[in-house]
Design an enzyme around this catalytic site. Structure first.
Site, PDB file in Angstrom:
ATOM      1  N   GLU A 193      11.250   2.345   1.088  1.00  0.00           N
ATOM      2  CA  GLU A 193      10.155   1.818   1.896  1.00  0.00           C
ATOM      3  C   GLU A 193      10.393   2.154   3.370  1.00  0.00           C
ATOM      4  O   GLU A 193      11.126   1.410   4.060  1.00  0.00           O
ATOM      5  CB  GLU A 193      10.067   0.295   1.735  1.00  0.00           C
ATOM      6  CG  GLU A 193       9.788  -0.157   0.327  1.00  0.00           C
ATOM      7  CD  GLU A 193       9.095  -1.519   0.311  1.00  0.00           C
ATOM      8  OE1 GLU A 193       8.034  -1.604  -0.314  1.00  0.00           O
ATOM      9  OE2 GLU A 193       9.596  -2.464   0.933  1.00  0.00           O
ATOM     10  N   SER A 220       2.194   0.812   2.383  1.00  0.00           N
ATOM     11  CA  SER A 220       0.756   1.104   2.429  1.00  0.00           C
ATOM     12  C   SER A 220       0.279   1.905   1.217  1.00  0.00           C
ATOM     13  O   SER A 220      -0.619   2.734   1.326  1.00  0.00           O
ATOM     14  CB  SER A 220       0.379   1.821   3.735  1.00  0.00           C
ATOM     15  OG  SER A 220       0.662   0.989   4.846  1.00  0.00           O
ATOM     16  N   LYS A 223       4.890 -11.178  -0.944  1.00  0.00           N
ATOM     17  CA  LYS A 223       5.416 -11.690   0.335  1.00  0.00           C
ATOM     18  C   LYS A 223       5.077 -13.176   0.479  1.00  0.00           C
ATOM     19  O   LYS A 223       5.042 -13.884  -0.528  1.00  0.00           O
ATOM     20  CB  LYS A 223       4.904 -10.827   1.482  1.00  0.00           C
ATOM     21  CG  LYS A 223       5.241  -9.344   1.258  1.00  0.00           C
ATOM     22  CD  LYS A 223       5.070  -8.465   2.459  1.00  0.00           C
ATOM     23  CE  LYS A 223       5.459  -7.041   2.096  1.00  0.00           C
ATOM     24  NZ  LYS A 223       5.360  -6.108   3.210  1.00  0.00           N
ATOM     25  N   GLY A 226       2.753  -2.128   5.849  1.00  0.00           N
ATOM     26  CA  GLY A 226       1.707  -2.960   6.451  1.00  0.00           C
ATOM     27  C   GLY A 226       0.988  -2.300   7.613  1.00  0.00           C
ATOM     28  O   GLY A 226       0.248  -2.950   8.343  1.00  0.00           O
ATOM     29  N   HIS A 250      14.928  -6.123   1.234  1.00  0.00           N
ATOM     30  CA  HIS A 250      13.666  -5.718   1.860  1.00  0.00           C
ATOM     31  C   HIS A 250      13.850  -5.679   3.379  1.00  0.00           C
ATOM     32  O   HIS A 250      14.574  -6.507   3.940  1.00  0.00           O
ATOM     33  CB  HIS A 250      12.554  -6.699   1.484  1.00  0.00           C
ATOM     34  CG  HIS A 250      11.194  -6.190   1.827  1.00  0.00           C
ATOM     35  ND1 HIS A 250      10.703  -6.215   3.109  1.00  0.00           N
ATOM     36  CD2 HIS A 250      10.238  -5.588   1.073  1.00  0.00           C
ATOM     37  CE1 HIS A 250       9.492  -5.672   3.119  1.00  0.00           C
ATOM     38  NE2 HIS A 250       9.190  -5.282   1.894  1.00  0.00           N
ATOM     39  N   ASN A 292       4.656  -6.987  -4.370  1.00  0.00           N
ATOM     40  CA  ASN A 292       5.428  -7.908  -3.543  1.00  0.00           C
ATOM     41  C   ASN A 292       4.414  -8.756  -2.785  1.00  0.00           C
ATOM     42  O   ASN A 292       3.816  -8.298  -1.822  1.00  0.00           O
ATOM     43  CB  ASN A 292       6.323  -7.111  -2.573  1.00  0.00           C
ATOM     44  CG  ASN A 292       7.069  -8.024  -1.620  1.00  0.00           C
ATOM     45  OD1 ASN A 292       7.004  -9.244  -1.740  1.00  0.00           O
ATOM     46  ND2 ASN A 292       7.782  -7.427  -0.669  1.00  0.00           N
ATOM     47  N   GLU A 334      12.040  -6.657   5.677  1.00  0.00           N
ATOM     48  CA  GLU A 334      11.670  -7.906   6.350  1.00  0.00           C
ATOM     49  C   GLU A 334      12.834  -8.905   6.300  1.00  0.00           C
ATOM     50  O   GLU A 334      13.049  -9.668   7.243  1.00  0.00           O
ATOM     51  CB  GLU A 334      10.382  -8.487   5.724  1.00  0.00           C
ATOM     52  CG  GLU A 334       9.175  -7.668   6.162  1.00  0.00           C
ATOM     53  CD  GLU A 334       8.020  -7.628   5.175  1.00  0.00           C
ATOM     54  OE1 GLU A 334       7.955  -8.470   4.261  1.00  0.00           O
ATOM     55  OE2 GLU A 334       7.169  -6.722   5.320  1.00  0.00           O
TER      56      GLU A 334
HETATM   57  P1  13P Z   1       2.408  -2.842   2.184  1.00  0.00           P
HETATM   58  O1  13P Z   1       1.995  -2.267   0.858  1.00  0.00           O
HETATM   59  O2  13P Z   1       1.579  -4.007   2.620  1.00  0.00           O
HETATM   60  O3  13P Z   1       2.548  -1.771   3.232  1.00  0.00           O
HETATM   61  O4  13P Z   1       3.877  -3.454   1.976  1.00  0.00           O
HETATM   62  C1  13P Z   1       4.848  -2.682   1.385  1.00  0.00           C
HETATM   63  C2  13P Z   1       6.024  -3.528   1.126  1.00  0.00           C
HETATM   64  O5  13P Z   1       6.712  -3.971   2.033  1.00  0.00           O
HETATM   65  C3  13P Z   1       6.317  -3.862  -0.275  1.00  0.00           C
HETATM   66  O6  13P Z   1       7.572  -4.459  -0.395  1.00  0.00           O
END
Ligand code: 13P
Length: 248
Positions: free
Chosen positions: A167, A213, A12, A173, A95, A10, A97
């Site tokens: 997740e 992560s 982002k 993150g 997601h 992803n 976010e």
């Molecule tokens: P990270 O791997 O940066 O923690 O992000 C995970 C994520 O949100 C994947 O959709």
């Protein structure tokens, strides 16, 4: 049956179109693995150049968002048929976010999952709890509630073709990965709940990823767990480490 592993990046809101093509080139020889579904979920503006750049490789194309109508007066949005026509196969839905920053709720997420299937896209449906909910010990109920709402009205055949990404928000993150046991506990809980909502055969087929992560150092231990069928990777998908995760 054995489920095929799926490792999805992803990206982002990272990489301009030219940087995206550069990254595809950098990862080209590192992500070769015919036993794994490898997916890049890229920003909308990168979809066309990345579709071109991955031609002839084992990499499949994914997107991160769309709106539930096919076309019309929705300034700034893109539709599922547009993604499909551009060569997208997988679409991330729900997601944290998008839930937390852009206010998407389970009713909209359920509509998006249905629209994605209607358009011939494969949803990667995300779920996961906040740190508060984990510490309060109510994460299992929270995740079941998300799954129940998000899958409302879907057939068993659709769910068999779904990817669910667990997740935990506290692991995204933050560099704070769930332990392999913590991740397995929830992925198994999701699978058991699908068996309860549908049947054992559906639960056996649905692919469940862990995300949060995940990196080159911890991927193998997480992916070794019986109910973890892959990973949804943020930060580490933008680096050569992604190749190590694909081959973990
Ligand atoms: P990270 O791997 O940066 O923690 O992000 C995970 C994520 O949100 C994947 O959709």
């Amino acid at each position: 049956m054995s489920r095929r592993r799926i490792i999805a990046g992803n990206w982002k809101m990272n990489k301009t179109p030219s940087e995206a093509v550069e990254l595809v080139e950098t990862l080209k020889n590192l992500v070769k693995n015919d036993d794994v579904d490898v997916v890049y979920c890229v920003p909308a503006i990168d979809i066309c150049p990345v579709a071109e750049a991955i031609k002839g490789s084992n990499v499949q194309l994914g997107a991160q968002n769309f709106y539930i109508e096919d076309k019309g007066a929705y300034t700034g949005e893109i539709s599922a048929p547009m993604l499909k026509d551009a060569g997208v196969k997988y679409i991330i839905i729900g997601h944290s976010e998008r839930r937390d920053i852009f206010g998407e709720n389970d009713i909209l997420i359920n509509k998006k999952v249905k629209k994605a299937f209607e358009a011939g896209l494969s949803p990667i449906l995300c779920c996961g709890e906040s740190l508060e909910l984990r510490e309060a010990g109510v994460y299992a109920d929270w995740i079941k509630r998300q799954i129940k709402w998000d899958l409302t009205g879907l057939s068993a055949d659709q769910v068999k073709n779904l990817v669910i990404a667990y997740e935990p928000i506290w692991a995204i993150g933050t560099g704070k990965t769930a332990t392999a046991d913590q991740a397995e506990e929830v992925c198994k809980l999701i699978r058991d709940y699908i068996a309860e909502l549908y049947d054992a055969a559906t639960a056996e087929e649905v692919r469940i990823q862990y995300g949060g992560s995940m990196n080159a150092a911890n991927a193998a231990e997480l992916l070794d767990k019986p109910d973890i069928d892959g990973g949804l990777i943020g930060g580490a998908s933008l680096k050569p480490d992604f190749g190590q995760i694909v081959n973990a």
